[in-house]
Design an enzyme around this catalytic site. Structure first.
Site, PDB file in Angstrom:
ATOM      1  N   LYS A  13     -19.722 -15.816  -5.086  1.00  0.00           N
ATOM      2  CA  LYS A  13     -20.050 -17.118  -5.700  1.00  0.00           C
ATOM      3  C   LYS A  13     -19.081 -18.198  -5.224  1.00  0.00           C
ATOM      4  CE  LYS A  13     -19.612 -15.723 -10.005  1.00  0.00           C
ATOM      5  NZ  LYS A  13     -19.208 -14.303  -9.826  1.00  0.00           N
ATOM      6  N   ARG A 127      -9.897  -7.741  -1.933  1.00  0.00           N
ATOM      7  CA  ARG A 127      -9.620  -9.179  -1.997  1.00  0.00           C
ATOM      8  C   ARG A 127      -8.116  -9.419  -2.180  1.00  0.00           C
ATOM      9  NH1 ARG A 127     -13.184 -12.892  -5.948  1.00  0.00           N
ATOM     10  NH2 ARG A 127     -12.136 -11.783  -7.626  1.00  0.00           N
ATOM     11  N   ARG A 160      -5.090  -9.965  -7.131  1.00  0.00           N
ATOM     12  CA  ARG A 160      -5.226 -10.461  -8.501  1.00  0.00           C
ATOM     13  C   ARG A 160      -5.112  -9.291  -9.469  1.00  0.00           C
ATOM     14  NH1 ARG A 160     -10.482 -14.303  -8.685  1.00  0.00           N
ATOM     15  NH2 ARG A 160     -10.783 -13.155 -10.616  1.00  0.00           N
ATOM     16  N   ARG A 171     -14.766  -5.381 -15.822  1.00  0.00           N
ATOM     17  CA  ARG A 171     -15.387  -6.693 -15.568  1.00  0.00           C
ATOM     18  C   ARG A 171     -16.867  -6.535 -15.235  1.00  0.00           C
ATOM     19  NH1 ARG A 171     -12.016  -9.109 -10.973  1.00  0.00           N
ATOM     20  NH2 ARG A 171     -13.201 -11.007 -11.299  1.00  0.00           N
TER      21      ARG A 171
HETATM   22  P1  AMP Z   1     -13.521 -15.437 -11.999  1.00  0.00           P
HETATM   23  O1  AMP Z   1     -12.512 -16.105 -11.147  1.00  0.00           O
HETATM   24  O2  AMP Z   1     -14.749 -16.249 -12.200  1.00  0.00           O
HETATM   25  O3  AMP Z   1     -13.818 -14.027 -11.562  1.00  0.00           O
HETATM   26  O4  AMP Z   1     -12.867 -15.304 -13.465  1.00  0.00           O
HETATM   27  C1  AMP Z   1     -11.691 -14.550 -13.672  1.00  0.00           C
HETATM   28  C2  AMP Z   1     -11.514 -14.286 -15.157  1.00  0.00           C
HETATM   29  O5  AMP Z   1     -11.396 -15.532 -15.869  1.00  0.00           O
HETATM   30  C3  AMP Z   1     -12.688 -13.571 -15.846  1.00  0.00           C
HETATM   31  O6  AMP Z   1     -12.635 -12.155 -15.708  1.00  0.00           O
HETATM   32  C4  AMP Z   1     -12.501 -14.011 -17.296  1.00  0.00           C
HETATM   33  O7  AMP Z   1     -11.432 -13.314 -17.908  1.00  0.00           O
HETATM   34  C5  AMP Z   1     -12.054 -15.475 -17.123  1.00  0.00           C
HETATM   35  N1  AMP Z   1     -13.214 -16.402 -17.095  1.00  0.00           N
HETATM   36  C6  AMP Z   1     -13.630 -17.172 -16.060  1.00  0.00           C
HETATM   37  N2  AMP Z   1     -14.721 -17.885 -16.386  1.00  0.00           N
HETATM   38  C7  AMP Z   1     -15.017 -17.548 -17.657  1.00  0.00           C
HETATM   39  C8  AMP Z   1     -16.045 -17.913 -18.555  1.00  0.00           C
HETATM   40  N3  AMP Z   1     -17.028 -18.775 -18.194  1.00  0.00           N
HETATM   41  N4  AMP Z   1     -16.045 -17.350 -19.793  1.00  0.00           N
HETATM   42  C9  AMP Z   1     -15.087 -16.492 -20.173  1.00  0.00           C
HETATM   43  N5  AMP Z   1     -14.084 -16.075 -19.377  1.00  0.00           N
HETATM   44  C10 AMP Z   1     -14.039 -16.603 -18.128  1.00  0.00           C
END
Ligand code: AMP
Length: 216
Positions: A13, A127, A160, A171
């Protein structure tokens, strides 16, 4: 152009959002990136969110919606946005819909990127990112020139915390349980388009551009 990208963690994404914003000049809103910025700056929100993120859990809807509402009020969102990683739950989608209707905006498309768990686990565990400049690498298809050092600033690359194998599985479970129902939610509104997230990055971008070029 008001777009949402939905898909499991690691499906691409962020990469696709970056290609979209280059072509259409709308801001990329990644809630994960905003949260990581907050953690880096040790804000109240960041300290609170880190406890959820490190465990691979979702940050509470209330906090995420507050953050998105503030971001949407910025001038650069006037002509649109590409959401990446938001909404992730039905209450977030409801919240977004209220925020948009308050400003007379509507969603144009919800792009759903699909990939199997096997591919996702392989990609996420490969990653790496630079804590200094934020550049993201993947040891499978976009590795740094020098072993584990950032090509741009030379800083050591790190994995990460939430890309470690034990957290990836959690996740993915959360994605299937809490985020995947959004596909049905947006299908009912006739907004979804489906893209195979397992194919080549440039082919995926081309497919997305064809869809977005049709938006008036
Ligand atoms: P991402 O970078 O989108 O993979 O997000 C990393 C982490 O941030 C996720 O595993 C959640 O813990 C938190 N996070 C990001 N976006 C959201 C969201 N829209 N709602 C809740 N938690 C979020």
């Amino acid at each position: 152009m008001n777009i949402i990208l939905i898909g499991p963690p690691g499906v691409g994404k962020g990469t696709q959002a970056k290609n979209i914003i280059k072509r259409y000049q709308v801001p990329h809103i990644s809630t994960g990136e905003i949260l990581r910025e907050n953690i880096k700056k040790q804000t109240k929100l960041g300290i609170h969110a880190k406890t959820f993120m490190d465990m691979g859990k979702l940050v509470p809807d209330y906090d995420v919606l507050g953050m998105v509402s503030r971001r949407l009020a910025d001038d650069d969102c006037f002509h649109g946005f590409v959401f990446d990683g938001f909404p992730r739950t039905i209450p977030q989608a409801d919240g977004l819909s209220k925020l948009l209707s308050n400003t007379d905006k509507r969603l144009d498309r919800v792009i759903v990127l699909k990939a199997s768990d096997e591919i996702i686990i392989k990609r996420l565990s490969s990653r790496r990112s630079c804590n200094n400049c934020g550049r993201i690498y993947n040891l499978l298809f976009n590795s740094p020139k020098n072993d584990n050092k950032c090509d741009v600033c030379g800083e050591e690359l790190t994995q990460r915390e939430d890309d470690k194998p034990e957290t990836i599985k959690k996740r993915l479970d959360i994605y299937r349980l809490q985020t995947e129902p959004l596909i049905n939610y947006y299908e009912k509104l006739d907004l979804t388009v489906f893209i195979n997230g397992e194919s080549d990055i440039n082919n995926i971008s081309e497919e997305i551009f064809q869809i977005l070029d049709e938006i008036d």
